[in-house]
Write a protein that holds these residues in place. Structure first.
Motif, PDB file in Angstrom:
ATOM      1  N   LEU A 162      -5.368  -4.897   9.564  1.00 18.27           N
ATOM      2  CA  LEU A 162      -5.260  -4.623   8.137  1.00 18.27           C
ATOM      3  C   LEU A 162      -4.050  -3.773   7.795  1.00 18.27           C
ATOM      4  O   LEU A 162      -3.313  -4.075   6.842  1.00 18.27           O
ATOM      5  CB  LEU A 162      -6.534  -3.913   7.642  1.00 18.27           C
ATOM      6  CG  LEU A 162      -6.587  -3.582   6.160  1.00 18.27           C
ATOM      7  CD1 LEU A 162      -6.552  -4.858   5.317  1.00 18.27           C
ATOM      8  CD2 LEU A 162      -7.854  -2.801   5.858  1.00 18.27           C
ATOM      9  N   LEU A 163      -3.818  -2.719   8.565  1.00 19.19           N
ATOM     10  CA  LEU A 163      -2.784  -1.743   8.213  1.00 19.19           C
ATOM     11  C   LEU A 163      -1.581  -1.764   9.136  1.00 19.19           C
ATOM     12  O   LEU A 163      -0.629  -1.028   8.915  1.00 19.19           O
ATOM     13  CB  LEU A 163      -3.387  -0.342   8.183  1.00 19.19           C
ATOM     14  CG  LEU A 163      -4.520  -0.135   7.185  1.00 19.19           C
ATOM     15  CD1 LEU A 163      -5.095   1.263   7.321  1.00 19.19           C
ATOM     16  CD2 LEU A 163      -4.057  -0.381   5.765  1.00 19.19           C
ATOM     17  N   GLY A 164      -1.632  -2.548  10.164  1.00 23.01           N
ATOM     18  CA  GLY A 164      -0.499  -2.625  11.079  1.00 23.01           C
ATOM     19  C   GLY A 164      -0.541  -1.543  12.139  1.00 23.01           C
ATOM     20  O   GLY A 164      -1.350  -0.624  12.077  1.00 23.01           O
TER      21      GLY A 164
ATOM     22  N   LEU B 270       0.827  -1.200   0.000  1.00 25.46           N
ATOM     23  CA  LEU B 270       0.000   0.000   0.000  1.00 25.46           C
ATOM     24  C   LEU B 270       0.866   1.257   0.000  1.00 25.46           C
ATOM     25  O   LEU B 270       0.595   2.207  -0.734  1.00 25.46           O
ATOM     26  CB  LEU B 270      -0.949   0.008   1.195  1.00 25.46           C
ATOM     27  CG  LEU B 270      -1.860   1.228   1.336  1.00 25.46           C
ATOM     28  CD1 LEU B 270      -2.681   1.468   0.063  1.00 25.46           C
ATOM     29  CD2 LEU B 270      -2.767   1.059   2.542  1.00 25.46           C
ATOM     30  N   LEU B 271       1.916   1.250   0.803  1.00 23.73           N
ATOM     31  CA  LEU B 271       2.825   2.402   0.813  1.00 23.73           C
ATOM     32  C   LEU B 271       3.453   2.613  -0.561  1.00 23.73           C
ATOM     33  O   LEU B 271       3.530   3.748  -1.040  1.00 23.73           O
ATOM     34  CB  LEU B 271       3.911   2.213   1.872  1.00 23.73           C
ATOM     35  CG  LEU B 271       3.460   2.368   3.313  1.00 23.73           C
ATOM     36  CD1 LEU B 271       4.568   1.948   4.270  1.00 23.73           C
ATOM     37  CD2 LEU B 271       3.017   3.789   3.602  1.00 23.73           C
ATOM     38  N   ASP B 272       3.871   1.531  -1.200  1.00 27.30           N
ATOM     39  CA  ASP B 272       4.456   1.632  -2.543  1.00 27.30           C
ATOM     40  C   ASP B 272       3.452   2.200  -3.538  1.00 27.30           C
ATOM     41  O   ASP B 272       3.802   3.011  -4.402  1.00 27.30           O
ATOM     42  CB  ASP B 272       4.952   0.268  -3.022  1.00 27.30           C
ATOM     43  CG  ASP B 272       6.138  -0.249  -2.220  1.00 27.30           C
ATOM     44  OD1 ASP B 272       6.804   0.552  -1.529  1.00 27.30           O
ATOM     45  OD2 ASP B 272       6.375  -1.472  -2.269  1.00 27.30           O
ATOM     46  N   LYS B 273       2.204   1.793  -3.417  1.00 30.65           N
ATOM     47  CA  LYS B 273       1.153   2.279  -4.318  1.00 30.65           C
ATOM     48  C   LYS B 273       0.911   3.770  -4.098  1.00 30.65           C
ATOM     49  O   LYS B 273       0.765   4.527  -5.060  1.00 30.65           O
ATOM     50  CB  LYS B 273      -0.126   1.483  -4.100  1.00 30.65           C
ATOM     51  CG  LYS B 273      -1.235   1.797  -5.085  1.00 30.65           C
ATOM     52  CD  LYS B 273      -2.359   0.793  -4.948  1.00 30.65           C
ATOM     53  CE  LYS B 273      -3.478   1.039  -5.924  1.00 30.65           C
ATOM     54  NZ  LYS B 273      -3.130   0.756  -7.301  1.00 30.65           N
ATOM     55  N   ILE B 274       0.892   4.200  -2.844  1.00 38.61           N
ATOM     56  CA  ILE B 274       0.718   5.626  -2.552  1.00 38.61           C
ATOM     57  C   ILE B 274       1.878   6.422  -3.139  1.00 38.61           C
ATOM     58  O   ILE B 274       1.671   7.471  -3.766  1.00 38.61           O
ATOM     59  CB  ILE B 274       0.592   5.865  -1.033  1.00 38.61           C
ATOM     60  CG1 ILE B 274      -0.702   5.250  -0.500  1.00 38.61           C
ATOM     61  CG2 ILE B 274       0.648   7.360  -0.718  1.00 38.61           C
ATOM     62  CD1 ILE B 274      -0.799   5.226   1.011  1.00 38.61           C
ATOM     63  N   VAL B 275       3.091   5.950  -2.954  1.00 37.95           N
ATOM     64  CA  VAL B 275       4.267   6.638  -3.499  1.00 37.95           C
ATOM     65  C   VAL B 275       4.153   6.773  -5.010  1.00 37.95           C
ATOM     66  O   VAL B 275       4.359   7.853  -5.569  1.00 37.95           O
ATOM     67  CB  VAL B 275       5.571   5.892  -3.110  1.00 37.95           C
ATOM     68  CG1 VAL B 275       6.760   6.425  -3.898  1.00 37.95           C
ATOM     69  CG2 VAL B 275       5.827   6.001  -1.615  1.00 37.95           C
TER      70      VAL B 275
ATOM     71  N   PRO C  94     -14.027   3.923  16.792  1.00 35.96           N
ATOM     72  CA  PRO C  94     -13.193   3.145  17.715  1.00 35.96           C
ATOM     73  C   PRO C  94     -13.420   1.636  17.634  1.00 35.96           C
ATOM     74  O   PRO C  94     -12.498   0.856  17.870  1.00 35.96           O
ATOM     75  CB  PRO C  94     -13.572   3.675  19.096  1.00 35.96           C
ATOM     76  CG  PRO C  94     -14.424   4.855  18.883  1.00 35.96           C
ATOM     77  CD  PRO C  94     -14.833   4.913  17.455  1.00 35.96           C
ATOM     78  N   MET C  95     -14.649   1.246  17.266  1.00 36.17           N
ATOM     79  CA  MET C  95     -14.938  -0.177  17.191  1.00 36.17           C
ATOM     80  C   MET C  95     -14.161  -0.861  16.068  1.00 36.17           C
ATOM     81  O   MET C  95     -14.079  -2.084  16.031  1.00 36.17           O
ATOM     82  CB  MET C  95     -16.438  -0.426  17.049  1.00 36.17           C
ATOM     83  CG  MET C  95     -17.025   0.013  15.717  1.00 36.17           C
ATOM     84  SD  MET C  95     -17.009   1.784  15.536  1.00 36.17           S
ATOM     85  CE  MET C  95     -18.703   2.160  15.340  1.00 36.17           C
ATOM     86  N   LEU C  96     -13.579  -0.080  15.171  1.00 33.76           N
ATOM     87  CA  LEU C  96     -12.791  -0.643  14.069  1.00 33.76           C
ATOM     88  C   LEU C  96     -11.303  -0.697  14.384  1.00 33.76           C
ATOM     89  O   LEU C  96     -10.507  -1.098  13.540  1.00 33.76           O
ATOM     90  CB  LEU C  96     -13.004   0.184  12.795  1.00 33.76           C
ATOM     91  CG  LEU C  96     -14.421   0.205  12.234  1.00 33.76           C
ATOM     92  CD1 LEU C  96     -14.475   1.103  11.011  1.00 33.76           C
ATOM     93  CD2 LEU C  96     -14.899  -1.188  11.898  1.00 33.76           C
ATOM     94  N   GLY C  97     -10.911  -0.290  15.589  1.00 30.61           N
ATOM     95  CA  GLY C  97      -9.499  -0.238  15.953  1.00 30.61           C
ATOM     96  C   GLY C  97      -8.758  -1.536  15.700  1.00 30.61           C
ATOM     97  O   GLY C  97      -7.675  -1.542  15.116  1.00 30.61           O
ATOM     98  N   GLY C  98      -9.337  -2.645  16.120  1.00 29.51           N
ATOM     99  CA  GLY C  98      -8.687  -3.941  15.918  1.00 29.51           C
ATOM    100  C   GLY C  98      -8.569  -4.299  14.452  1.00 29.51           C
ATOM    101  O   GLY C  98      -7.541  -4.820  14.016  1.00 29.51           O
ATOM    102  N   ALA C  99      -9.605  -3.994  13.686  1.00 35.84           N
ATOM    103  CA  ALA C  99      -9.575  -4.293  12.251  1.00 35.84           C
ATOM    104  C   ALA C  99      -8.520  -3.449  11.547  1.00 35.84           C
ATOM    105  O   ALA C  99      -7.790  -3.940  10.683  1.00 35.84           O
ATOM    106  CB  ALA C  99     -10.949  -4.059  11.632  1.00 35.84           C
ATOM    107  N   VAL C 100      -8.439  -2.174  11.925  1.00 37.70           N
ATOM    108  CA  VAL C 100      -7.435  -1.286  11.326  1.00 37.70           C
ATOM    109  C   VAL C 100      -6.039  -1.799  11.660  1.00 37.70           C
ATOM    110  O   VAL C 100      -5.158  -1.842  10.801  1.00 37.70           O
ATOM    111  CB  VAL C 100      -7.641   0.171  11.802  1.00 37.70           C
ATOM    112  CG1 VAL C 100      -6.480   1.058  11.383  1.00 37.70           C
ATOM    113  CG2 VAL C 100      -8.953   0.716  11.282  1.00 37.70           C
ATOM    114  N   GLU C 101      -5.854  -2.185  12.909  1.00 36.09           N
ATOM    115  CA  GLU C 101      -4.557  -2.725  13.352  1.00 36.09           C
ATOM    116  C   GLU C 101      -4.183  -3.967  12.541  1.00 36.09           C
ATOM    117  O   GLU C 101      -3.056  -4.098  12.079  1.00 36.09           O
ATOM    118  CB  GLU C 101      -4.632  -3.057  14.845  1.00 36.09           C
ATOM    119  CG  GLU C 101      -3.378  -3.655  15.411  1.00 36.09           C
ATOM    120  CD  GLU C 101      -2.275  -2.644  15.642  1.00 36.09           C
ATOM    121  OE1 GLU C 101      -1.106  -3.066  15.681  1.00 36.09           O
ATOM    122  OE2 GLU C 101      -2.568  -1.453  15.770  1.00 36.09           O
TER     123      GLU C 101
END
Length: 49
Positions: free
Chosen positions: A44-46, A4-9, A35-42
């Motif tokens: 998915l995106l680290g 994802l970072l490479d794609k953004i760059v 806030p209920m998506l905190g675990g999912a974000v973690e």
């Protein structure tokens, strides 16, 4: 997450550092607003870099 970072760059024509900061801001925003998506974000995106 590196893909994802490479794609953004590549597509936004920014530096890797700018892409990483942008992604951090987006992650923080999502967790702040949904806030209920905190675990999912973690999962998915680290965690914070």
């Amino acid at each position: 997450m590196q893909d994802l970072l490479d794609k953004i760059v590549a597509e936004a024509n920014v530096t890797p550092e700018q892409a990483a900061k942008t992604l951090d801001v987006i992650k923080e925003y999502i967790v702040e607003k949904f806030p209920m998506l905190g675990g999912a974000v973690e999962n998915l995106l680290g965690g914070n870099n």
